[in-house]
Scaffold this motif. Structure first.
Motif, PDB file in Angstrom:
ATOM      1  N   ALA A  48      -2.752   4.859   1.981  1.00 15.88           N
ATOM      2  CA  ALA A  48      -1.538   4.721   2.790  1.00 15.88           C
ATOM      3  C   ALA A  48      -0.451   3.983   2.010  1.00 15.88           C
ATOM      4  CB  ALA A  48      -1.851   3.991   4.094  1.00 15.88           C
ATOM      5  N   VAL A  49      -0.836   2.958   1.247  1.00 19.24           N
ATOM      6  CA  VAL A  49       0.153   2.204   0.468  1.00 19.24           C
ATOM      7  C   VAL A  49       0.789   3.132  -0.562  1.00 19.24           C
ATOM      8  CG1 VAL A  49       0.412   0.396  -1.283  1.00 19.24           C
ATOM      9  CG2 VAL A  49      -0.882  -0.075   0.814  1.00 19.24           C
ATOM     10  N   ARG A  50      -0.055   3.887  -1.264  1.00 19.44           N
ATOM     11  CA  ARG A  50       0.443   4.806  -2.280  1.00 19.44           C
ATOM     12  C   ARG A  50       1.430   5.793  -1.652  1.00 19.44           C
ATOM     13  NH1 ARG A  50      -1.854   7.195  -7.190  1.00 19.44           N
ATOM     14  NH2 ARG A  50      -0.035   8.255  -8.055  1.00 19.44           N
ATOM     15  N   ARG A 370      -5.213 -12.513   3.582  1.00 18.11           N
ATOM     16  CA  ARG A 370      -5.496 -11.873   2.289  1.00 18.11           C
ATOM     17  C   ARG A 370      -4.263 -11.110   1.826  1.00 18.11           C
ATOM     18  NH1 ARG A 370      -9.917  -7.822   2.643  1.00 18.11           N
ATOM     19  NH2 ARG A 370      -9.269  -7.556   4.802  1.00 18.11           N
ATOM     20  N   ILE A 371      -4.077 -11.107   0.519  1.00 17.31           N
ATOM     21  CA  ILE A 371      -2.955 -10.367  -0.066  1.00 17.31           C
ATOM     22  C   ILE A 371      -3.507  -9.486  -1.171  1.00 17.31           C
ATOM     23  CG2 ILE A 371      -0.848 -10.622  -1.447  1.00 17.31           C
ATOM     24  CD1 ILE A 371      -0.273 -13.125   0.271  1.00 17.31           C
ATOM     25  N   ALA A 372      -3.080  -8.221  -1.190  1.00 13.81           N
ATOM     26  CA  ALA A 372      -3.516  -7.301  -2.241  1.00 13.81           C
ATOM     27  C   ALA A 372      -2.299  -6.900  -3.060  1.00 13.81           C
ATOM     28  CB  ALA A 372      -4.183  -6.069  -1.626  1.00 13.81           C
ATOM     29  N   ALA A 373      -2.506  -6.771  -4.372  1.00 15.62           N
ATOM     30  CA  ALA A 373      -1.398  -6.446  -5.282  1.00 15.62           C
ATOM     31  C   ALA A 373      -1.413  -4.961  -5.625  1.00 15.62           C
ATOM     32  CB  ALA A 373      -1.516  -7.287  -6.550  1.00 15.62           C
ATOM     33  N   TYR A 374      -0.237  -4.331  -5.546  1.00 14.45           N
ATOM     34  CA  TYR A 374      -0.072  -2.924  -5.918  1.00 14.45           C
ATOM     35  C   TYR A 374       1.097  -2.830  -6.899  1.00 14.45           C
ATOM     36  CZ  TYR A 374      -3.095  -1.865  -1.919  1.00 14.45           C
ATOM     37  OH  TYR A 374      -4.142  -1.814  -1.048  1.00 14.45           O
ATOM     38  N   ASP A 375       1.051  -1.812  -7.746  1.00 15.90           N
ATOM     39  CA  ASP A 375       2.127  -1.689  -8.736  1.00 15.90           C
ATOM     40  C   ASP A 375       3.340  -0.970  -8.135  1.00 15.90           C
ATOM     41  OD1 ASP A 375       1.650   1.050  -8.782  1.00 15.90           O
ATOM     42  OD2 ASP A 375       0.608   1.022 -10.723  1.00 15.90           O
ATOM     43  N   ALA A 376       4.305  -0.671  -8.984  1.00  9.78           N
ATOM     44  CA  ALA A 376       5.567  -0.097  -8.501  1.00  9.78           C
ATOM     45  C   ALA A 376       5.352   1.275  -7.866  1.00  9.78           C
ATOM     46  CB  ALA A 376       6.554   0.006  -9.660  1.00  9.78           C
ATOM     47  N   LYS A 377       4.264   1.965  -8.274  1.00  5.58           N
ATOM     48  CA  LYS A 377       3.990   3.281  -7.679  1.00  5.58           C
ATOM     49  C   LYS A 377       3.034   3.190  -6.488  1.00  5.58           C
ATOM     50  CE  LYS A 377       5.028   6.288 -11.458  1.00  5.58           C
ATOM     51  NZ  LYS A 377       4.595   6.867 -12.742  1.00  5.58           N
ATOM     52  N   GLY A 413       9.452  -5.148  -8.733  1.00  7.26           N
ATOM     53  CA  GLY A 413       9.263  -3.747  -8.325  1.00  7.26           C
ATOM     54  C   GLY A 413       7.840  -3.424  -7.886  1.00  7.26           C
ATOM     55  N   ASP A 414       6.901  -4.355  -8.101  1.00  3.66           N
ATOM     56  CA  ASP A 414       5.544  -4.180  -7.575  1.00  3.66           C
ATOM     57  C   ASP A 414       5.568  -4.320  -6.049  1.00  3.66           C
ATOM     58  OD1 ASP A 414       4.459  -3.837 -10.064  1.00  3.66           O
ATOM     59  OD2 ASP A 414       3.541  -5.841 -10.191  1.00  3.66           O
ATOM     60  N   HIS A 415       4.370  -4.231  -5.454  1.00  5.02           N
ATOM     61  CA  HIS A 415       4.260  -4.392  -4.001  1.00  5.02           C
ATOM     62  C   HIS A 415       3.127  -5.345  -3.670  1.00  5.02           C
ATOM     63  CE1 HIS A 415       6.233  -0.483  -4.578  1.00  5.02           C
ATOM     64  NE2 HIS A 415       6.869  -0.779  -3.452  1.00  5.02           N
ATOM     65  N   VAL A 416       3.284  -6.053  -2.584  1.00  2.00           N
ATOM     66  CA  VAL A 416       2.156  -6.820  -2.052  1.00  2.00           C
ATOM     67  C   VAL A 416       1.839  -6.291  -0.655  1.00  2.00           C
ATOM     68  CG1 VAL A 416       2.528  -8.939  -3.355  1.00  2.00           C
ATOM     69  CG2 VAL A 416       3.669  -8.649  -1.144  1.00  2.00           C
ATOM     70  N   ALA A 417       0.545  -6.202  -0.381  1.00  6.17           N
ATOM     71  CA  ALA A 417       0.099  -5.821   0.961  1.00  6.17           C
ATOM     72  C   ALA A 417      -0.513  -7.054   1.603  1.00  6.17           C
ATOM     73  CB  ALA A 417      -0.924  -4.694   0.880  1.00  6.17           C
ATOM     74  N   VAL A 418      -0.059  -7.371   2.793  1.00  4.24           N
ATOM     75  CA  VAL A 418      -0.580  -8.521   3.525  1.00  4.24           C
ATOM     76  C   VAL A 418      -1.541  -7.939   4.573  1.00  4.24           C
ATOM     77  CG1 VAL A 418       0.027 -10.654   4.693  1.00  4.24           C
ATOM     78  CG2 VAL A 418       1.697  -9.542   3.189  1.00  4.24           C
ATOM     79  N   LEU A 419      -2.835  -8.291   4.424  1.00  5.77           N
ATOM     80  CA  LEU A 419      -3.874  -7.566   5.161  1.00  5.77           C
ATOM     81  C   LEU A 419      -4.171  -8.195   6.527  1.00  5.77           C
ATOM     82  CD1 LEU A 419      -6.309  -6.863   2.184  1.00  5.77           C
ATOM     83  CD2 LEU A 419      -4.132  -5.774   2.781  1.00  5.77           C
ATOM     84  N   ASP A 420      -4.786  -7.405   7.395  1.00  2.00           N
ATOM     85  CA  ASP A 420      -5.252  -7.871   8.719  1.00  2.00           C
ATOM     86  C   ASP A 420      -4.097  -8.367   9.589  1.00  2.00           C
ATOM     87  OD1 ASP A 420      -7.833  -7.433   7.634  1.00  2.00           O
ATOM     88  OD2 ASP A 420      -7.924  -9.488   6.873  1.00  2.00           O
TER      89      ASP A 420
END
Ligand SMILES: *Cc1c(COP(=O)(O)O)cnc(C)c1O
Length: 487
Positions: A48-50, A370-377, A413-420
């Motif tokens: 979903a993030v992608r 929790r925080i998950a790291a995602y790249d610019a894509k 330009g990266d993304h962070v997802a904040v979970l739950d």
């Protein structure tokens, strides 16, 4: 429980029918059933993030959005229903009323309604949301501690279940019941005073909690019993001994005390006056990993072990879970606008802060996320973790979602997802700095091999700047000037 126990109670047949009429069918659609096993929740989240990045749901101009995992929500609802189906005698009427305050979004309430879940509401706004979602009065419960006469009148006119919080509220209900007939099942909320959990602000069953009638205070238990004996139309008893931070055995203790009280009242009334127990919600959520623990099934089995009489079919049941139904199915996705370093600490400046994670920012010890790291894509980032502060966009120093959190180094330009964050977070906007309410999108993933197709549906549109101005008195610009008062 053996079959014989159930057969014995068959003489109560008509009573059971009556309960079913009151509670209504709890399964308007399909019976509870685990949805087809797809990808695990973490895989669905990554997909979903992608897709959210690829499809521009999050991008340079919309740097923040909430994402809701529809498959996860459906699975949670099915798990709740299955858990209580397993432990209750056949035919026991059970209404699972979702606590609307946890995620007050009409499409979510609608989805839950389709899954056989009703609504617990605690304000005129929440009641309006439940009605907008098409949840029938028979599947709705009103519980707030400060109901106005108008709210009570509306609820009784609609036939919505009401739990009176205190003697003064009960007096208002008395007057309404005498003035017009109502189909509303009516009860009293008690505070079993079994003690609090680790988060004081969320503990509803402490000795001095503001909720309900304090059962262990001098003379109160007798007052409650008399209140029922004097009012044959009081047929329910309610307690909610949550919530986050509350050990399961304390919750079960609260339910047990409530059940014992119902037994006492019924025995002194010489009839089954209380026909339904509302055991509230409050199941804590695991914010530390993707594991769902404790589960609804664990809680239900503990109730069967500790309070078997509650589930043997003599009582209908109402539950009011909120956080445990939605928290793990929501993800906040935010773009990293800038990265910098101060005092040797790397800091990622993102768009997720106090406006969408208020509790975490103001009480970080109680509410770590929790925080998950995602790249610019939008691809998961890997690499050696280093401590970084994850900061929000608001103008005060404490606006941090995490301090010194080990994560792969974040870049602009990266993304962070904040979970739950599906309950009590992104649906609970706090308009600090006039930051806009972000859009919320439900997603469904295609779980087939090599699938990866993700579809989104808007649950709530992002707030526009014009709306911020209008809600801040934009149309009343000269209102204060025209008041005069210059002496
Ligand atoms: C908040 C609340 C709930 C839901 O609590 P959760 O911890 O979200 O499960 C249920 N009942 C009442 C009366 C509440 O106030």
């Amino acid at each position: 429980m053996g079959l014989d126990d159930w057969t014995d109670r068959r003489s109560d047949e008509d009573e059971t029918d009556q309960l079913t009429r009151v509670l209504g069918p709890t399964a308007p659609q399909a019976p509870p059933q685990a949805p087809p096993q797809g990808a695990p929740a973490s895989d669905r989240r990554d997909q979903a993030v992608r897709a959210a990045v690829e499809q521009g749901i999050v991008g340079p101009d919309t740097p923040l959005a909430g994402l809701l995992d529809i498959a996860g929500i459906r699975a949670g609802a099915a798990a709740l229903r299955a858990a209580f189906d397993e432990v209750t005698a056949p035919g026991t009427p059970v209404l699972h009323a979702f606590a609307v305050k946890a995620t007050p979004l009409v499409p979510v309430l609608r989805l839950l309604h389709d899954a056989g879940i009703g609504a617990e509401v605690a304000s005129p706004g929440e009641l309006a949301l439940a009605r907008a979602a098409g949840i029938p009065p028979a599947h709705t419960v009103l519980d707030s501690p400060a109901k106005t006469p108008a709210e009570l009148r509306e609820a009784l006119a609609l036939g919505i279940a009401v739990n009176a919080d205190n003697p003064q509220e009960l007096a208002r209900v008395d007057a309404l019941v005498q003035s017009a007939p109502t189909r509303s099942p009516l009860g009293i909320r008690v505070n079993p005073q079994v003690g609090g959990g680790s988060i004081e602000a969320l503990s509803t069953a402490t000795a001095t909690s503001k909720f309900g009638v304090p059962l262990r205070d001098d003379g109160v238990r007798e007052w409650v019993v008399r209140a029922y004996l004097d009012r044959p139309w009081l047929t329910r008893l309610h307690a909610h001994s949550g919530s986050q931070g509350m050990p399961l055995d304390l919750m079960v203790g609260g339910v047990s005390a409530t059940y014992e009280l119902a037994e006492e009242i019924n025995s002194r009334a010489g009839r089954r006056q209380i026909d339904t127990l509302d055991i509230g919600g409050g199941l804590p959520v695991n914010f530390a990993s993707d594991e769902e623990t404790p589960t609804f099934a664990q809680y239900a089995r503990l109730l069967r072990r500790e309070v078997p009489g509650l589930l043997d079919g003599r009582y209908g049941l109402v539950t009011e879970f909120g956080r445990s139904l939605l928290a793990k199915h929501g993800t906040l996705l935010a773009r990293v606008e800038y990265v910098k370093s101060a005092g040797g600490r790397p800091i990622a400046l993102t768009h997720a802060g106090v406006q969408v994670a208020t509790r975490t920012v103001y009480a970080p010890e109680s509410w770590p996320l929790r925080i998950a790291a995602y790249d610019a894509k939008g691809r998961p980032k890997s690499g050696p973790a280093t401590g970084q502060d994850i900061a929000g966009p608001a103008c005060f120093a404490g606006d941090l979602l995490a301090r010194d959190r080990p994560l792969p180094p974040l870049e602009q330009g990266d993304h962070v997802a904040v979970l739950d964050t599906g309950a009590y977070y992104f649906a609970h906007h706090y308009s600090y700095n006039s930051l806009a309410r972000p859009g919320i999108h439900g997603f469904a993933t295609d779980s087939r091999e090599g699938g990866g197709a993700v579809r989104f549906a808007v649950v709530r549109a992002a707030q526009r700047v014009e709306e911020i101005v209008a809600e801040a008195g934009g149309g009343l610009r000269d209102g204060l000037r025209e008041l005069g008062g210059r002496g």
